[in-house]
Write a protein that holds these residues in place. Structure first.
Motif, PDB file in Angstrom:
ATOM      1  N   GLY A   1     -20.934 -20.775 -37.080  1.00 48.73           N
ATOM      2  CA  GLY A   1     -20.408 -19.491 -37.536  1.00 48.73           C
ATOM      3  C   GLY A   1     -19.914 -18.602 -36.415  1.00 48.73           C
ATOM      4  O   GLY A   1     -19.715 -17.414 -36.614  1.00 48.73           O
TER       5      GLY A   1
ATOM      6  N   LYS B   1     -10.742 -19.813 -56.217  1.00 50.81           N
ATOM      7  CA  LYS B   1      -9.922 -21.017 -56.297  1.00 50.81           C
ATOM      8  C   LYS B   1      -9.946 -21.768 -54.964  1.00 50.81           C
ATOM      9  O   LYS B   1      -9.930 -22.993 -54.929  1.00 50.81           O
ATOM     10  N   MET B   2     -10.010 -20.974 -53.896  1.00 48.28           N
ATOM     11  CA  MET B   2     -10.040 -21.590 -52.578  1.00 48.28           C
ATOM     12  C   MET B   2     -11.320 -22.410 -52.392  1.00 48.28           C
ATOM     13  O   MET B   2     -11.294 -23.527 -51.880  1.00 48.28           O
TER      14      MET B   2
ATOM     15  N   GLU C   1     -19.321 -24.649 -36.334  1.00 52.37           N
ATOM     16  CA  GLU C   1     -20.309 -24.934 -37.379  1.00 52.37           C
ATOM     17  C   GLU C   1     -21.376 -23.851 -37.464  1.00 52.37           C
ATOM     18  O   GLU C   1     -21.935 -23.605 -38.511  1.00 52.37           O
TER      19      GLU C   1
ATOM     20  N   VAL D   1     -13.102 -23.750 -54.719  1.00 52.06           N
ATOM     21  CA  VAL D   1     -13.019 -24.951 -55.564  1.00 52.06           C
ATOM     22  C   VAL D   1     -12.070 -25.962 -54.923  1.00 52.06           C
ATOM     23  O   VAL D   1     -12.371 -27.149 -54.822  1.00 52.06           O
ATOM     24  N   GLY D   2     -10.938 -25.441 -54.469  1.00 50.00           N
ATOM     25  CA  GLY D   2      -9.896 -26.327 -53.956  1.00 50.00           C
ATOM     26  C   GLY D   2     -10.256 -27.023 -52.661  1.00 50.00           C
ATOM     27  O   GLY D   2      -9.720 -28.087 -52.344  1.00 50.00           O
ATOM     28  N   THR D   3     -11.148 -26.437 -51.877  1.00 47.96           N
ATOM     29  CA  THR D   3     -11.472 -27.039 -50.570  1.00 47.96           C
ATOM     30  C   THR D   3     -12.655 -28.002 -50.652  1.00 47.96           C
ATOM     31  O   THR D   3     -13.085 -28.521 -49.629  1.00 47.96           O
ATOM     32  N   SER D   4     -13.157 -28.203 -51.834  1.00 44.63           N
ATOM     33  CA  SER D   4     -14.245 -29.175 -51.964  1.00 44.63           C
ATOM     34  C   SER D   4     -13.633 -30.582 -52.130  1.00 44.63           C
ATOM     35  O   SER D   4     -12.423 -30.761 -52.056  1.00 44.63           O
TER      36      SER D   4
ATOM     37  N   ALA E   1      -5.248 -22.433 -46.571  1.00 50.72           N
ATOM     38  CA  ALA E   1      -5.605 -21.018 -46.723  1.00 50.72           C
ATOM     39  C   ALA E   1      -7.017 -20.763 -46.220  1.00 50.72           C
ATOM     40  O   ALA E   1      -7.296 -19.760 -45.564  1.00 50.72           O
ATOM     41  N   ALA E   2      -7.894 -21.712 -46.508  1.00 46.15           N
ATOM     42  CA  ALA E   2      -9.291 -21.545 -46.090  1.00 46.15           C
ATOM     43  C   ALA E   2      -9.394 -21.608 -44.576  1.00 46.15           C
ATOM     44  O   ALA E   2     -10.177 -20.902 -43.960  1.00 46.15           O
TER      45      ALA E   2
ATOM     46  N   GLU F   1     -24.642 -25.880 -44.231  1.00 47.55           N
ATOM     47  CA  GLU F   1     -24.042 -24.732 -43.551  1.00 47.55           C
ATOM     48  C   GLU F   1     -22.547 -24.685 -43.836  1.00 47.55           C
ATOM     49  O   GLU F   1     -21.956 -23.620 -43.944  1.00 47.55           O
TER      50      GLU F   1
ATOM     51  N   GLN G   1      -8.430 -29.016 -57.048  1.00 45.07           N
ATOM     52  CA  GLN G   1      -8.985 -29.805 -55.961  1.00 45.07           C
ATOM     53  C   GLN G   1      -8.060 -30.935 -55.519  1.00 45.07           C
ATOM     54  O   GLN G   1      -7.866 -31.139 -54.323  1.00 45.07           O
TER      55      GLN G   1
ATOM     56  N   TRP H   1      -5.006 -24.996 -50.533  1.00 41.99           N
ATOM     57  CA  TRP H   1      -6.223 -24.188 -50.410  1.00 41.99           C
ATOM     58  C   TRP H   1      -6.938 -24.463 -49.103  1.00 41.99           C
ATOM     59  O   TRP H   1      -7.528 -23.566 -48.503  1.00 41.99           O
ATOM     60  N   ALA H   2      -6.867 -25.713 -48.676  1.00 38.92           N
ATOM     61  CA  ALA H   2      -7.527 -26.043 -47.406  1.00 38.92           C
ATOM     62  C   ALA H   2      -6.876 -25.268 -46.260  1.00 38.92           C
ATOM     63  O   ALA H   2      -7.552 -24.757 -45.371  1.00 38.92           O
TER      64      ALA H   2
ATOM     65  N   LEU I   1      -8.547 -18.491 -43.074  1.00 43.77           N
ATOM     66  CA  LEU I   1      -9.625 -17.525 -43.259  1.00 43.77           C
ATOM     67  C   LEU I   1     -10.699 -17.691 -42.187  1.00 43.77           C
ATOM     68  O   LEU I   1     -11.388 -16.754 -41.824  1.00 43.77           O
TER      69      LEU I   1
ATOM     70  N   GLY J   1      -5.200 -29.026 -53.406  1.00 44.97           N
ATOM     71  CA  GLY J   1      -6.257 -29.033 -52.381  1.00 44.97           C
ATOM     72  C   GLY J   1      -5.748 -28.688 -50.989  1.00 44.97           C
ATOM     73  O   GLY J   1      -6.367 -27.907 -50.270  1.00 44.97           O
TER      74      GLY J   1
ATOM     75  N   LEU K   1     -13.814 -20.592 -36.306  1.00 44.38           N
ATOM     76  CA  LEU K   1     -15.268 -20.627 -36.428  1.00 44.38           C
ATOM     77  C   LEU K   1     -15.786 -22.027 -36.182  1.00 44.38           C
ATOM     78  O   LEU K   1     -15.195 -23.010 -36.634  1.00 44.38           O
TER      79      LEU K   1
ATOM     80  N   GLU L   1     -20.560 -21.567 -45.157  1.00 49.12           N
ATOM     81  CA  GLU L   1     -19.446 -20.993 -44.410  1.00 49.12           C
ATOM     82  C   GLU L   1     -18.215 -20.875 -45.295  1.00 49.12           C
ATOM     83  O   GLU L   1     -17.472 -19.898 -45.243  1.00 49.12           O
TER      84      GLU L   1
ATOM     85  N   PHE M   1     -16.736 -15.756 -48.015  1.00 51.45           N
ATOM     86  CA  PHE M   1     -15.824 -14.663 -48.373  1.00 51.45           C
ATOM     87  C   PHE M   1     -15.712 -14.473 -49.885  1.00 51.45           C
ATOM     88  O   PHE M   1     -14.916 -13.679 -50.346  1.00 51.45           O
TER      89      PHE M   1
END
Lengths: 867, 375
Positions: free
Chosen positions: A308, B234-235, A306, B237-240, A39-40, B249, A29, A36-37, A43, A33, A304, B253, B257
Motif C-alpha cells: 500500500g 464496476k471497476m 503490495e 467487479v471488472g478487475t476480478s 482504470a483501476a 491484501e 469481467q 476496468w483494469a 487509480l 475487464g 502502489l 487494495e 476506493f
C-alpha cells in the motif's frame, strides 16, 4: 393450481432477473475487464509534479542576486496543534498530548488504562473505578517554545501566536465546509464524505508559518523527542533566495504562487508548464523574464506496491531548470553607491525621511548601449524577510507618514482636490515598493535646462536672447543674480530667469513651445524607457488634456432629470444653443446636475418642454477658465442682454451662490435666461497622444526650469542626457544583458540633432562641473574622467504655486545628472536624485555624492572598455 | 385446530433452508471482514449479529406463526410508531433512519418490511375483496402508510421495496392482473410526476437517477460525484477474474476506493474475492434459497402461511435483485442491503426473523385449513 402457476411464474421471473445480473457481471469481467483494469491501475497510481528550479539572476560582476535554494520551512499541523496540551499519567509517568479544551482522558495506549479496564470489567472508560484506586492524569504546563523563538530571534510568545492564527484560519475554513454540508443537506454519502475528507485533510495538512527557517532552528525541531514542538514540523522546499537581501528589490521583483483565478488562463496559455504550485514573477526582472526563468516541471508516476505504499516508479521525467538571467548591473559598485548615497554622514542633514530611511536614487548607464551599470536606490526592503508583510507594511507606513504630515513623493497639482481625495490617492501607491529609479517620477528642476537648451537650439530659430542680463530680484525666488548670461552661461549658472522669462518674452515663443513639446518627448521624456520591465514609469510630459464636451454635460443633465427631476422633468428636452463651443471643460457630472436643476426650474416657470443651453467662456485665470452657462426656453426670441438681475425668484439650488455667479437676465417668459458661472480647470496640453504635445502658454515658464507639468524618473533623465554624451543616439536603457547565455541586443536610435548644438550644451554642462558652475564644489578631482553635469533643485510641496508665486522653503528634490567620459573607459550617463531634502542646495549633496560614486566606479575594472 | 408441539415443529422444519441462510450469513461475515478498513472490526460485529440472528430465527420457529399473524395490527401499529419515532429522533450519517438504543442502532424500516408482510398476509388470507378493483384500496393503504413514512426519512430504497412485495402478494392471492396492471401503470405515471415535482424528492435522489441514466458520462462534477460509486463498483467487479483474488491484501487494495463496501456494496467485494465462480455459486444459493421458500408456500395449505412465505420470498428476491442490479450498474443506487450478506444488525435480524417465520410456516401443519389455494 392457479396459485402454483403464479408462484412458478414469479420464480421464473426471478431466475431471469438473476440470469441478467449474472450476464452483466460476466460482461464487466470478461468483456470490459481490460478497460476496468486500466482504470483501476490509474487509480493505484499517483502522478507527482516535480517543480523545476527557477533560473538564477546574476549581476554583471558575477554576484548571484536571486536563486532557488532548498530551505527548511516551519509548518504547523492544526490537528496536532490543537492537541498539544500535555498530561502525565500518575501511574506509569507517560506523557500524553490532548486537546486543551476538553476534560483529560486516558489514551487507549496507556498501560494503566488497560489495567483499569481489566479491573473494572468495563469496555469503555473506567468511570466506576474509585479515584483513589485509579491512575490519574495530571495536566502539565504548556511546552516551552522559547528555545526555538530564541534561535529564530523573535519575541517570546510570538511563535505560538502565529501558529494559533494559522490554525484559526484552518478552523474557519473547516467550519465553512461543514456549514456547507449542513446547508446543502445532502446525504449522498460520498459527497458528504468527500467534504469531510477535505476537512480532515486540512486538519492534518502542514501549513507554512515561517518560510525560511535557519538550519539551527530546523535541527532543534527535528531532533526534539519529548514532544515540545508538537504541532510544529519542518519540511524542505525550494524557495527563492535573494543572497544580497535588500539589493535592488524593486528591480529584481519577487515571485509568489499562482492565485486560483490566475491558474486557468495561464494553464491555457502555457500548458503543462503551469501547475498549482507554480510561482510566477510579480514585479521587476522576475516578472519580465518569468517564463525564461521558469523551466520545465518534471513528472513522476508512482504506483502502489503490495503493502500500500507508493514505491514503484512507473515514469520519471526530471524537471528542467530555468534559464539564468544575466543583468548588466554591477552589484558591488551599486552596493557601494548605496553606502555613499544614503549612509554617508557628509551628505548633511537628511531633511525629510519619509519611510524611515532616506529616499533617493543613483543610476548610471552605458551612454552608447543603454546597459544600466549602477542601480542604487533607497528605501529598500529585504526580499527574503519582508515580502510576506510588505503590503501591510507599506500601507502602514504610508498612513503614518500622511498623519505625521511628512513628505509624500508626489501630489497632483489639482488645487480642487480635497484633502480626503488626496489622502486616498496617497495611500494607493506603494512608496516602499516603488522604484526611485524607474518608477517614481518627480520634477527634474534645473536638470531639465540642458534639454530645453538643446531643444531651443535645435528648433533652428534665433535664440531668445543672445545675451541676457539677470539681475537680483527678491521677487524672483531662485534667482542667482547671474549677471550677463548667454545660453552656455545660463546652463552653467542655472539661470532661471534666462530660461523662464526670456523664453516667454521671445517673439518666437509660440513656435518654441510647439517644437519643444515634440523634441522633449523625442528624447524619451514622457515615454517609458523600454518595454523590458512593464512597470517602469513613463513619467509625465505635459498634463493630459481632460475636457468634456457640451454633449457630455447635456447628457448628464438629462440623466439627472430622469432620476431626480420629478414627474414632468423626464420629458424635458435640452439642446445646445447654436454657436455654443463643443468643448466646455470641467466636470460634466457636477455641472450637469446644476444645469438640470436650473433647467427644471426654468421649465416650470415658462412651461416650456424644450430648453436651450448656452456656454460662453468669460474669463481665464491661470489654469482655470470661467464658463457662463445660460438656460432659456426654446421658441421665444432671445432677450437682449439687460443689466439688472432679479435674484429673488431663483431656485434654492442657485440662490446660495454668490451674486456674481448666478442670476436671471431678462424675463424668462419672453426669452430671458437664467445664467450661472462655474470655474473649472483648463487642463490643456494635448488632446490626443497621437498628436505632438504642445506646451500651454502658461506652463512655458515652469517647463523651462523643469517644474510644472513635467515629471521624470532618474532613468529617463539618464537616457536623455546620454543623447548629449553619445552625440545624438537615443539608447534603450535595459538591465537584462543575456538570458540563458544569449545576449539581448538593443539598437539605439539616432536622433537628428546637430552635433554643434550638442557641443554647445555640453560646454555649458562642462562648466557646471569644472568652472564656476553650481556643482564646482564637489570633489571632482578624484574622478579620473571628464565629467559633464547639471544640478537641479526641484521644488515640491503641498501648496504648489506657479512660477513667481512660490513659497520659500522645502522640501526639495536634489538632482545631479550628467555624463562622464575618459579614454579607454566606458562613457556613462548618470542621474542622481535625493528626495525631499530640507535645504535648497543640490550642489552640496547630489553632486558630491555623484563624484564619490564615479571615483569608485573608475576604480572598478568594469569601467574599462567601451567607446 | 390442534397446535403442533415445539418438538414436532423442530422436527419438521426445513433445515436446508436454515442452512442456506446460515451459509449466506457466514459468507457475509467473510465479505464484511474483507471489506473492513481496519479501523472498525466489522467482521466480528457481523458475526455477533449472525449468531443473534440465528437465535432469533429459532425463537421465531418456536412461536406459532398464526399467533404472529393474529397480532398483526399490534405489530403494524408498533411499526408505524417506530417509523414516526425515527422521524423525531432519527439519526444517521446520510439519512435519519436509525434510532439509537445504547450502542445498538435500530433501523425500524427494516423491521417494518417484515411487519407489512405479516399484516398483508393476515389481511388477505380469507378475503376476496382484493379481487375487485376497489378492494385493492385497503391493502394499498396499509402499504402506503409505511411507504410514505419511510420515504420521509428519506429511505427511497426500502420504501420502494414495499410495493413489489405488495404486488406479488396480491398477485399470488388472486388479484386481477388487469387491475394490478392499471395500478402499476398509474404508479409509474405518478412516479414520473413526483420526480419532476419540486420538493418531493431530494435533489440527491434525483441526481442518482440522472447519474444512472448518464452512466459513463462525466459532463458535470455533480454527475461525476454520483457516478463515482457505480464506477468504482464496476471497476471492482471488472478487475476480478474467474476464481477471484481471495481474501487478501490485493483485494483490500482493489476495493479501498469503493464507498459503502461493507454494507450495500458487499457484492462487488465478494465477486472480487471469490471471482465469477464464487458469484455464480452465490447466485445459485440465492435461487435455491428463494426456491425453497416458495416450495414451503406450495407445501402449506393455510392461506396466511402461504402468503407469509410468498411475502418473505418476494422480500428477499426483490432485495437481492435490486442490490445486485444496483452494484452492477443496472439500476440506480438506492440504500438496499443484500440479505444476510450486507453489514448491519437490523438487516440481519430481520432477515433471520423472516426466515424463522418461513421455517415456522413450513413446519407448522395445521390439521384443518381454510379454503383452497385462492382458486
Amino acid at each position: 393450481m392457479r396459485f402454483r402457476r403464479r408462484l412458478i411464474l414469479l420464480y421464473v421471473v426471478f431466475c431471469c432477473v438473476m440470469g441478467v445480473v449474472w450476464l452483466r457481471a460476466t460482461q464487466l469481467q470478461w468483456i470490459d475487464g481490460d478497460v476496468w483494469a486500466q482504470a483501476a491501475r490509474k487509480l493505484r497510481q499517483r502522478p507527482e509534479r516535480l517543480d523545476a528550479m527557477r533560473g538564477p539572476i546574476v549581476s554583471a560582476d558575477g554576484v548571484v542576486l536571486a536563486e532557488d535554494a532548498p530551505v527548511f520551512q516551519l509548518t504547523v499541523v492544526a490537528w496536532d496543534f490543537q492537541r498539544r496540551a500535555r498530561a502525565r499519567c500518575s501511574g506509569c509517568g507517560a506523557i500524553y498530548f490532548q486537546s486543551g479544551r476538553r476534560k483529560l482522558h486516558f489514551p487507549r495506549t496507556c498501560a494503566c488504562r488497560r489495567q483499569l479496564i481489566r479491573r473494572s470489567g468495563e469496555d469503555a472508560y473506567p468511570r466506576k473505578v474509585p479515584k483513589e484506586e485509579s491512575a490519574q492524569l495530571e495536566r502539565l504546563p504548556p511546552a516551552d517554545l522559547r528555545p526555538l523563538e530564541k534561535v529564530l530571534d523573535i519575541a517570546p510568545g510570538s511563535l505560538a501566536i502565529r501558529a494559533k492564527e494559522r490554525v484559526a484560519e484552518v478552523e474557519r475554513i473547516i467550519r465553512e465546509l461543514r456549514d456547507r454540508m449542513d446547508r446543502e443537506g445532502d446525504d449522498t454519502s460520498f459527497r458528504e464524505k468527500r467534504l469531510e475528507l477535505r476537512a480532515q485533510d486540512l486538519l492534518r495538512r502542514p501549513f507554512v508559518i515561517i518560510g525560511n527557517l535557519p538550519d539551527a532552528a530546523a535541527q532543534l525541531v527535528l531532533t526534539n523527542e519529548d514532544g515540545t514542538f508538537r504541532g510544529f514540523g519542518v519540511r524542505s522546499a525550494l524557495r527563492r533566495n535573494y543572497p544580497l537581501g535588500d539589493f535592488a528589490p524593486q528591480l529584481l521583483g519577487f515571485t509568489s504562487q499562482l492565485g486560483p483565478e490566475e491558474y486557468g488562463p495561464l494553464r491555457e496559455q502555457h500548458g503543462d508548464r503551469v501547475t498549482f504550485n507554480t510561482r510566477i514573477g510579480r514585479t521587476g526582472v522576475e516578472r519580465a523574464c518569468n517564463w525564461q526563468m521558469h523551466g520545465e516541471p518534471g513528472h513522476r508516476l508512482m504506483e502502489l506496491d503490495e503493502s500500500g505504499q507508493f514505491s514503484i516508479t512507473v515514469e520519471d521525467r526530471p524537471p528542467r531548470p530555468g534559464k539564468p538571467v544575466a543583468l548588466s548591473i554591477h552589484a558591488k559598485i551599486s552596493r557601494i553607491a548605496e553606502q555613499l548615497l544614503f549612509s554617508d554622514p557628509r551628505r548633511g542633514p537628511a531633511g525629510y525621511v519619509p519611510q524611515g530611511q532616506p529616499s533617493g536614487a543613483f543610476v548610471a548607464l552605458d551612454a552608447y548601449t543603454g546597459e544600466v551599470l549602477i542601480w542604487s536606490e533607497a528605501p529598500r526592503y529585504d526580499l527574503n524577510t519582508e515580502l510576506d508583510d510588505l503590503y501591510d507594511k507599506r500601507l502602514t507606513e504610508a498612513k503614518r507618514d500622511l498623519d505625521a504630515g511628512l513628505w509624500i513623493p508626489r501630489h497632483p497639482l489639482d488645487k480642487r482636490m480635497t484633502i480626503e481625495e488626496w489622502r486616498a490617492r496617497l495611500v494607493q501607491p506603494a512608496p516602499v515598493s516603488m522604484s526611485r529609479i524607474a518608477q517614481l517620477a518627480v520634477e527634474p528642476g534645473s536638470t531639465f535646462k540642458p534639454l530645453i537648451a538643446l531643444g531651443l537650439l535645435q528648433s533652428g530659430l534665433p535664440l531668445p536672447f543672445h545675451s541676457y542680463h539677470c539681475h537680483n530680484s527678491t521677487r524672483s525666488p531662485g534667482c542667482h543674480a547671474c549677471g550677463s548670461v548667454d545660453l552656455v552661461r545660463a546652463i552653467e549658472k542655472s539661470c532661471n530667469r534666462y530660461f523662464a522669462y526670456s523664453v516667454r518674452d521671445s517673439k518666437y515663443w509660440p513656435t518654441y513651445r510647439t517644437y519643444l513639446g515634440g523634441f522633449i518627448e523625442e528624447v524619451g521624456i514622457g515615454r517609458a524607457p523600454t518595454d523590458e520591465i512593464s512597470e517602469w514609469s513613463r513619467g509625465q510630459w505635459l498634463w493630459p488634456y481632460v475636457d468634456f464636451t457640451m454633449k457630455d454635460m447635456l447628457g448628464h443633465a438629462q440623466a439627472w432629470l430622469q432620476e431626480h427631476g420629478g414627474d414632468d422633468a423626464p420629458t424635458l428636452e435640452l439642446a445646445a444653443l447654436p454657436g455654443t463651443p463643443p468643448s466646455v471643460g470641467g466636470d460634466p457630472a457636477r455641472l450637469g446636475s446644476r444645469l438640470a436643476k436650473v433647467a427644471a426650474w426654468v421649465a416650470k416657470r415658462t412651461r416650456a418642454r424644450k430648453l436651450l443651453v448656452s456656454a460662453t467662456r468669460v474669463e481665464t485665470i491661470e489654469r482655470d477658465v470661467v464658463m457662463e452657462f445660460g438656460v432659456r426656453a426654446a421658441g421665444a426670441r432671445p432677450w437682449s442682454a439687460l443689466p439688472g438681475t432679479d435674484r429673488t425668484a431663483l431656485p434654492s439650488a442657485l440662490s446660495g451662490l454668490p451674486r456674481h455667479r448666478v442670476g436671471i437676465r431678462g424675463q424668462l417668459e419672453r426669452g430671458g435666461m437664467v445664467w450661472f458661472r462655474a470655474t473649472m480647470p483648463r487642463r490643456v496640453g494635448r488632446t490626443d497622444r497621437s498628436k505632438p504635445p504642445v506646451i500651454r502658454p502658461d506652463d512655458g515658464r515652469n517647463v523651462a526650469i523643469g517644474q510644472g507639468p513635467v515629471l521624470v524618473t532618474p532613468l529617463q533623465m539618464a537616457r536623455a542626457i546620454a543623447v548629449l554624451a553619445n552625440g545624438g543616439l537615443l539608447v534603450d536603457p535595459h538591465v537584462v544583458r543575456a538570458v540563458g547565455g544569449r545576449a539581448v541586443q538593443r539598437v539605439p536610435r539616432r536622433l537628428r540633432i546637430d552635433p554643434g548644438h550638442i557641443d554647445t550644451v555640453r560646454d555649458g554642462m562642462y562648466r557646471v562641473v569644472n568652472e564656476e558652475g553650481t556643482a564646482r564644489k564637489a570633489n571632482w578631482g578624484q574622478v579620473p574622467a571628464t565629467v559633464y553635469g547639471k544640478t537641479g533643485t526641484a521644488q515640491v510641496g503641498r501648496t504648489w504655486q506657479p512660477f513667481g508665486e512660490t513659497e520659500d522653503g522645502g522640501p526639495w528634490h536634489h538632482w545631479f545628472v550628467g555624463f562622464a567620459e575618459a579614454p579607454g573607459r566606458r562613457t556613462i550617463a548618470f542621474a542622481c536624485v535625493l528626495h525631499a531634502r530640507a535645504e535648497a542646495a543640490s550642489g552640496m549633496t547630489a553632486a558630491p555624492a555623484t563624484a564619490d560614486i564615479l571615483a569608485r566606479w573608475y576604480q572598478d575594472p568594469a569601467s574599462r572598455g567601451g567607446k | 385446530m390442534r397446535r403442533m408441539s415445539l418438538g414436532e415443529r423442530l422436527k419438521s422444519a426445513d433445515w436446508l433452508l436454515l442452512g442456506l441462510g446460515v451459509l449466506l450469513a457466514f459468507a457475509g461475515v467473510l465479505g464484511v471482514q474483507t471489506a473492513a478498513d481496519g479501523r472498525v472490526d466489522y467482521g466480528s460485529i457481523q458475526m455477533r449479529w449472525a449468531i443473534i440472528g440465528v437465535t432469533v430465527c429459532l425463537l421465531m420457529l418456536a412461536m406459532p406463526y398464526r399467533v404472529v399473524v393474529q397480532w398483526r395490527y399490534l405489530w403494524y401499529v408498533g411499526g408505524i410508531l417506530l417509523l414516526l419515532a425515527v422521524l423525531v429522533v432519527g439519526r444517521g450519517k446520510s439519512a435519519g433512519r436509525w434510532i439509537s438504543l445504547g450502542s445498538f442502532r435500530m433501523q425500524p424500516s427494516e423491521i417494518m418490511k417484515l411487519i407489512l408482510v405479516v399484516t398483508l398476509a393476515g389481511y388477505i388470507r380469507y378475503d376476496k375483496r382484493h379481487r375487485t378493483f376497489l378492494g385493492l384500496v385497503a391493502p394499498f393503504a396499509l402499504t402506503l402508510i409505511p411507504f410514505l413514512l419511510i420515504m420521509k426519512q428519506p429511505d427511497l430504497g426500502t420504501a420502494l421495496l414495499l410495493l413489489p412485495v405488495l404486488f406479488v402478494m396480491l398477485y399470488v392471492a388472486g388479484a386481477n392482473r388487469a387491475h394490478l396492471g392499471i395500478v402499476a401503470a398509474a404508479g409509474m405515471v405518478a412516479a414520473g410526476v413526483l420526480f419532476f415535482t419540486p420538493g418531493l424528492l431530494n435533489e440527491y435522489q434525483k441526481d442518482r437517477v440522472r447519474a444512472f441514466l448518464m452512466q459513463g458520462s462525466d459532463d458535470t462534477a455533480l454527475l461525476r460525484s454520483h457516478n463515482h460509486q457505480i464506477e468504482q463498483s464496476k471497476m471492482v467487479v471488472g478487475t476480478s477474474d474467474l476464481l477471484g483474488r481471495g481474501v487478501s491484501e490485493t483485494t483490500r487494495e482493489a476495493i479501498r476506493f469503493l464507498p459503502e463496501r461493507h454494507s450495500d456494496f458487499i457484492f462487488p467485494v465478494m465477486i472480487h474475492a471469490f471471482g465469477l465462480m464464487g458469484a455464480t455459486l452465490l447466485f445459485m444459493i440465492y435461487l435455491l434459497f428463494i426456491g425453497l421458500i416458495l416450495r414451503t408456500a406450495l407445501k402449506v395449505r393455510e392461506p396466511s402461511g402461504r402468503l407469509l412465505a410468498v411475502g418473505v420470498a418476494s422480500l428477499f428476491a426483490c432485495q437481492t435483485a435490486i442490490n445486485l442490479g444496483m452494484t452492477l450498474g443496472l439500476l440506480p443506487i438506492v440504500g438496499m442491503p443484500l440479505p444476510f450478506l450486507s453489514y448491519g444488525g437490523s438487516s440481519m435480524l430481520t432477515s433471520f426473523a423472516a426466515l424463522g417465520l418461513v421455517l415456522n410456516v413450513g413446519s407448522d401443519h395445521p390439521v384443518e385449513f381454510g379454503r383452497g389455494d385462492f382458486d
